[in-house]
Design a protein around this motif. Structure first.
Motif, PDB file in Angstrom:
ATOM      1  N   ALA A 267       3.438  -3.577  -2.148  1.00 20.85           N
ATOM      2  CA  ALA A 267       2.598  -2.790  -1.492  1.00 20.85           C
ATOM      3  C   ALA A 267       0.719  -1.865  -2.225  1.00 20.85           C
ATOM      4  N   GLY A 268       1.181  -2.290  -3.212  1.00 17.71           N
ATOM      5  CA  GLY A 268      -0.486  -1.974  -3.637  1.00 17.71           C
ATOM      6  C   GLY A 268      -0.302  -0.381  -4.541  1.00 17.71           C
ATOM      7  N   GLY A 337       2.181   1.071   4.029  1.00 15.31           N
ATOM      8  CA  GLY A 337       2.830   0.591   4.021  1.00 15.31           C
ATOM      9  C   GLY A 337       3.398   0.274   4.044  1.00 15.31           C
ATOM     10  N   VAL A 339       7.521  -0.476   6.346  1.00 13.68           N
ATOM     11  CA  VAL A 339       7.979  -0.307   7.164  1.00 13.68           C
ATOM     12  C   VAL A 339       8.308   1.163   7.760  1.00 13.68           C
TER      13      VAL A 339
END
Lengths: 354, 354
Positions: A267-268, A337, A339
């Motif tokens: 997700a970074g 980022g 869910v």
């Protein structure tokens, strides 16, 4: 703009510095360090003013310029976050007093190092205007975030937690165990229960600690006997509305800490950090008044947003806990980022309606 | 603008897709996947067109929209990078032929899957204009990058390498060993030597493989008997000028893969990826004509820039290996954020003088 000094630039310090940098109302006054290792080069590359905690000589040898001594940094700071190793923070307390600079300590220090043991969700107001606060440890932070909403909504008769702890951090190559499961500490209760009571003095809690051969995350096996009997779905909805709890949905196929951290790396997230408690949604189970669940806690990261909130509390520049938490989350990216659980989605919709 | 499709969105595929996205001359045509796990949500969050490799039904169930089947993706692509699990790529070869789409396979496939086994530093030109190329495995890539400059500058009489391999990747929770050291494969030479010979057919090389309980990186114990007798310092200077070799200086205090990856996470690399071979500078030792050194190889990441270069080679749109490597490095950030060796600094100065 709050000028925040960070004394110590290891696992927690470097993350707190980077988090301060993301905040709209804060800036990094400088970071203090003892040795010119790879983390010192990172401080230099980030453009942080580097202060010598223990003399200039080692930095000269490595070709790193310093801006002065740790005394200069404390003087230049509105608030100092002490992230030196456990037990060292207490020896720095007189330094901060000398400069009349409010100071935040970490959970590795004894509670009496500071006026208040702090968790943003549980007792932000207790630290507003205090001279010193101690951000409780990663495990205590994870438990406080979970217990606060349960206490408010259902009441807690008793909490019983087994903490299966990582042996060391990824860079701590001298720590074990390599291949063992240690009751640690072997005495019961472990120190974690009393530490949670520094945040909730009237809470009935027993904890047992173990150590296992992983560097990834701690995992808590949680039992909380509630005063009332919510359904599992009601508990999921309650927890899903908390901004620093991430309910891991079954559909993601995440079976352990390895995949959690792969998800946040994908997700970074900076360093792949997991700022949130990760609660396996499938595990949330109510039997009578007994709630059970598993949660994983990233020992390097979950206290980072709490340190940011503690800075605001000591500085008295923010109106409320909610305002500080929201500002910290937004700037750092807590919850971003990942869910979302239905409860969070509802919360987001409610916010949009406001 | 080259439209690159990625078939498979696991460990390698997701990294290749993100790397394509950074390149000025490429765009992600789409990614194909079988299951709607956390990586599918990442593909969705990145805005990649998601194609169903094995039917639409599982994605519908997870509420994820797909843009079509893998056939549609191949048709929409100028080049496809196949990153499906080892052995599966070969079964996809007819799909790419059918659409007349150049294809890149990974090192988990047999060499005969493609026209050429590829390493950008060693044999870029062999892939220019080919229909298919196979990017050699992480270990073979790491060895090829090291051996190419040694062969060119000193000549190689014989290479002998022990590969101490990580048991699995961080998310591969079903792999071992948990607590053992396995000669793996127990036959000598291991398959790695012959694989290096797909890049250097005339090289004399023997390899031995082991597996150990880590998920971090492979570590190679390298001996190369050279044709000439350079000094250790000359070898350090030679290797320091290679853009995909990182010479780890003693001053950084990095003693293993854990700290290497902590350094690259601190530096802000996506996923903390280590695209470069990491060679401990202190270990580089020449005794007579025998060169010895240790290098660590990030199994998830070092082939990523090679895949980008392979895309350019197949597409015939770039003038030279040097031009492609430089473009890949610059856009992705290879070498960036790491302390430079003197040799690299000299190289940078030479470039600035041009």
């Amino acid at each position: 703009m709050l000028h925040v000094g960070i004394n110590g630039f290891g696992t927690i310090g470097k993350r707190v510095a980077d988090a301060v940098r993301t905040q709209p109302d804060m800036t990094v006054a400088g970071v203090a360090k003892r040795s010119p290792n790879f983390e010192a080069t990172i401080a230099h590359d980030r453009g942080y003013n580097l202060y010598a905690a223990d003399g200039q000589a080692p930095f000269d040898g490595a070709g790193l310029t310093t801006a002065g001594t740790v005394h200069d940094m404390v003087e230049a700071s509105d608030v100092v976050v002490d992230t030196t190793p456990g037990g060292v923070g207490a020896t720095n307390a007189s330094l901060y007093e000398e400069h009349d600079t409010p100071a935040i300590f970490q959970g590795g220090e004894d509670p009496d190092v500071a006026d208040v043991s702090f968790n943003a969700r549980a007792n932000y107001d207790a630290a507003v205007g205090a001279d010193t606060a101690r951000v409780v440890s990663c495990n205590t932070t994870g438990l406080s975030r979970l217990l606060a909403p349960l206490r408010e909504s259902y009441g807690v008769e008793k909490a019983r937690i087994t903490l299966v702890r990582r042996g060391g951090d990824p860079g701590q190559t001298s720590r074990g165990p390599i291949n063992d499961t240690l009751p640690d500490p072997v005495e019961i209760p472990s120190h974690h229960g009393p530490d949670v009571q520094t945040v909730f003095p009237d809470l009935d809690i027993d904890t047992m600690g173990m150590k296992v051969p992983t560097t990834q995350m701690h995992t808590h096996s949680v039992n909380v006997t509630l005063d009332s009997e919510p359904t599992s779905e009601e508990v999921l909805d309650l927890l899903g509305r908390e901004t620093r709890l991430f309910l891991v949905p079954e559909t993601l196929g995440i079976d352990g800490a390895g995949k959690i951290k792969e998800y946040t790396r994908d997700a970074g997230r900076p360093r792949g950090d997991v700022w949130e408690n990760c609660i396996w949604a499938e595990s949330v189970t109510v039997e009578g008044r007994d709630l059970y669940l598993f949660q994983a806690i990233h020992q390097e990261a979950d206290v980072v947003p709490e340190n940011i909130d503690a800075v605001r509390a000591l500085s008295e520049r923010t109106a409320s806990a909610e305002q500080s938490i929201e500002r910290t989350n937004d700037a750092l990216g807590v919850g971003r980022g990942l869910v979302q659980h239905e409860g969070e989605i509802r919360r987001a919709e409610n916010v949009a309606d406001d």
